[in-house]
Write a protein that holds these residues in place. Structure first.
Motif, PDB file in Angstrom:
ATOM      1  N   CYS A  26       0.883  -1.275  -0.004  1.00 14.52           N
ATOM      2  CA  CYS A  26      -0.005   0.179   0.008  1.00 14.52           C
ATOM      3  C   CYS A  26       0.811   1.238  -0.119  1.00 14.52           C
ATOM      4  O   CYS A  26       0.716   2.169   0.913  1.00 14.52           O
ATOM      5  N   VAL A  28       2.148   4.894  -0.753  1.00 11.92           N
ATOM      6  CA  VAL A  28       1.782   6.431  -1.286  1.00 11.92           C
ATOM      7  C   VAL A  28       3.036   6.822  -2.189  1.00 11.92           C
ATOM      8  O   VAL A  28       2.849   7.622  -2.748  1.00 11.92           O
ATOM      9  N   TRP A 149       4.356   2.948   3.682  1.00 17.39           N
ATOM     10  CA  TRP A 149       3.891   3.857   2.846  1.00 17.39           C
ATOM     11  C   TRP A 149       5.218   4.269   1.919  1.00 17.39           C
ATOM     12  O   TRP A 149       5.031   5.007   1.305  1.00 17.39           O
ATOM     13  N   ARG A 312       5.827  13.348   1.910  1.00 16.25           N
ATOM     14  CA  ARG A 312       4.437  13.035   1.799  1.00 16.25           C
ATOM     15  C   ARG A 312       4.130  11.884   2.763  1.00 16.25           C
ATOM     16  O   ARG A 312       2.906  11.690   3.300  1.00 16.25           O
ATOM     17  N   SER A 313       4.898  10.821   2.968  1.00 20.66           N
ATOM     18  CA  SER A 313       4.718   9.662   3.750  1.00 20.66           C
ATOM     19  C   SER A 313       4.524  10.097   5.189  1.00 20.66           C
ATOM     20  O   SER A 313       3.853   9.380   6.060  1.00 20.66           O
ATOM     21  N   TYR A 316       1.223  10.053   7.042  1.00 22.88           N
ATOM     22  CA  TYR A 316       0.387   8.775   7.425  1.00 22.88           C
ATOM     23  C   TYR A 316       0.795   8.102   8.577  1.00 22.88           C
ATOM     24  O   TYR A 316       2.222   8.470   9.010  1.00 22.88           O
ATOM     25  N   PRO A 317       0.248   7.208   9.101  1.00 25.54           N
ATOM     26  CA  PRO A 317       0.750   6.558  10.810  1.00 25.54           C
ATOM     27  C   PRO A 317       1.776   5.612  10.029  1.00 25.54           C
ATOM     28  O   PRO A 317       1.963   4.989   9.163  1.00 25.54           O
ATOM     29  N   SER A 318       2.657   5.425  11.269  1.00 25.12           N
ATOM     30  CA  SER A 318       3.662   4.487  11.278  1.00 25.12           C
ATOM     31  C   SER A 318       3.684   3.536  11.985  1.00 25.12           C
ATOM     32  O   SER A 318       2.996   3.648  13.409  1.00 25.12           O
ATOM     33  N   GLN A 351       0.001   8.124  14.636  1.00 25.03           N
ATOM     34  CA  GLN A 351      -0.716   9.104  13.544  1.00 25.03           C
ATOM     35  C   GLN A 351      -0.241  10.531  14.019  1.00 25.03           C
ATOM     36  O   GLN A 351      -0.715  10.827  15.134  1.00 25.03           O
TER      37      GLN A 351
END
Length: 470
Positions: A26, A28, A149, A312-313, A316-318, A351
């Motif tokens: 998934c 990004v 991501w 950008r990543s 998003y949550p890690s 997040q």
């Protein structure tokens, strides 16, 4: 056998691991594609647009330059030049970062061995039982972030681009160095040729002073003619000094390029120099694969593109998994007992919600820097096309001009010879002879410079096309 309670404790972290592995697809992060470059269609300003993809940049400098001395100096310069050696060290720097980028997928592992002694207060909760407490620990910890991501992948690709950019920069230094050594070497040969012409002129004018004095004694010319001839003779000697000084400085410049102390330079002669290679520029798109600075500039764009992916990543949550295990004991001799063993496994999602706009700022900056890198790439490509156009035009112009220079020298030599003969027989003015002599010398020096410029235009074209590093 693992008890049911233990299984329940481990099942949730294990589930997070499975989810992390499943979500690896998934991403990004986007894949880099070269932008549309309309500039490549009309990079060369010429009436004869090349249709052949072959370029003289594909020729090795060993095949382009046939002079054995020049080949020796280029080889020496590539080994010892300080700029080349500096570029190599920069490659080693980026290679180290590349290795670090590749290790981003691996977990972080650390080991701890410690002994703790605690003196307790008598009025504390445990102080009434223990006056002091010793604890021994031997443990290891592991931390791993799932690349859901594509942040780690993009960081790795950015490191690869930086490394390849340094390799291309090293090639650009090689191209410039080959061009600089060849240019300086041919300048020396041209100065030698001008020195020879000037020495011949000095000898001829020394003889003409004796002749003009004899004509004065015979009453055919006056003292003004004698003085003018002496002035021309000394003018040629002064020019001789200037040329020798320039030769000395040019030799020092070549020694500096070779990375060595100043010393005399062995060399051939200008008249024996020629280029056997065909002058082929190839289609404009070949600059994208031949010009090291263009290649380096595109890798700079790739680096900026991948860093934009990283920025950008961060929105998003890690997912991070940590594990800690080892032995703890209050007694040193019981440290390695089975009862001293402990283990902790933690999985968590983080997040970002509010962090003083840092992530958004980083993303905006990364996008702007990516656009800057794109503009720099396009500018480098346009500059490359401009340099090819100029070098190609210079070569054609110098080639055409060379024939006219030869005709000029031949005509002025005849004028000088005829004026001298007429003066001896009393049919010409000494001013005609002086003018013819000065013009003949200037024309001969210009002819040598014209041949030099013709050769340098080939070198400039070779460099502009990206030759010299192969």
């Amino acid at each position: 056998m693992i008890s049911h309670s233990t299984y329940k404790k481990l099942s949730k972290p294990l589930l997070l691991i499975v989810v992390a592995i499943t979500m690896q697809s998934c991403f990004v992060a986007k894949d880099y594609t070269r932008p549309e470059l309309e500039e490549t269609d009309h990079l060369f300003r010429t009436d004869n647009l090349p249709a052949d993809s072959l370029s003289m940049a594909d020729i090795s400098w060993k095949d382009l330059f046939s002079d054995s001395y020049l080949q020796q100096y280029i080889n020496e310069g590539l080994q010892n030049n300080l700029d080349i050696r500096t570029a190599i060290q920069q490659i080693l720097v980026t290679e180290a970062y590349l290795k670090q980028g590749k290790a981003g997928y691996l977990p972080t592992v650390s080991a701890t061995a410690q002994m703790t002694r605690q003196e307790l207060s008598g009025n504390s909760q445990f102080g009434s039982f223990f006056s002091s407490l010793d604890q021994y620990e031997l443990s290891g910890s592991l931390s791993w972030e799932a690349d859901i991501w594509g942040k780690i992948r993009s960081n790795k690709r950015a490191s690869e681009a930086t490394y390849l950019q340094s390799v291309a920069a090293h090639k650009a230094v090689k191209t410039q160095l080959v061009s600089s050594i060849a240019t300086t070497y041919y300048q020396l040969l041209a100065l030698d040729a001008q020195l020879e012409v000037t020495e011949q002129t000095v000898a001829a004018r020394d003889s003409s002073v004796i002749t003009i004095k004899a004509l004065k004694d015979a009453g055919q010319v006056n003292q003004v003619a004698v003085d003018q001839n002496i002035a021309q003779y000394n003018n040629a000697k002064a020019l001789l000094v200037d040329i020798k000084a320039t030769i000395f400085k040019t030799e020092n410049a070549l020694n500096l390029l070779l990375g060595r102390s100043s010393q005399p330079i062995q060399r051939g002669s200008l008249e024996n120099q020629n280029f056997d290679a065909d002058i082929k520029v190839g289609v404009p798109a070949t600059l994208l694969s031949n010009r090291p600075d263009v290649i380096a500039s595109e890798y700079g764009l790739i680096n900026a593109f991948e860093l934009t992916n990283v920025a950008r990543s961060n929105f998003y949550p890690s997912l991070t998994l940590t594990a800690n295990s080892g032995f703890q004991s209050l007694e040193l001799d019981q440290l390695l007992d089975a009862n001293s063993l402990f283990a902790t496994l933690v999985g968590g999602l983080t997040q970002p919600i509010f962090n003083q706009r840092r992530i958004k700022t980083q993303h905006e900056v990364a996008k702007a820097q990516q656009e800057q890198a794109l503009l720099a790439f396009k500018n480098t490509l346009l500059t490359a096309g401009n340099e090819v156009s100029n070098a190609l035009y210079d070569y054609e112009a110098e080639t055409e001009k060379f024939e006219y220079r030869q005709n000029e020298v031949e005509a002025l030599r005849n004028a000088e010879s005829n004026s001298e003969e007429l003066l001896k027989n009393g049919y010409a003015n000494y001013l005609d002879l002086l003018t013819a002599r000065q013009s003949a010398l200037s024309a001969e020096l210009n002819l040598i410079d014209n041949k030099l410029q013709q050769m340098l235009s080939v070198i400039n074209l070779y460099e502009a096309l990206g030759g010299g590093w192969k």
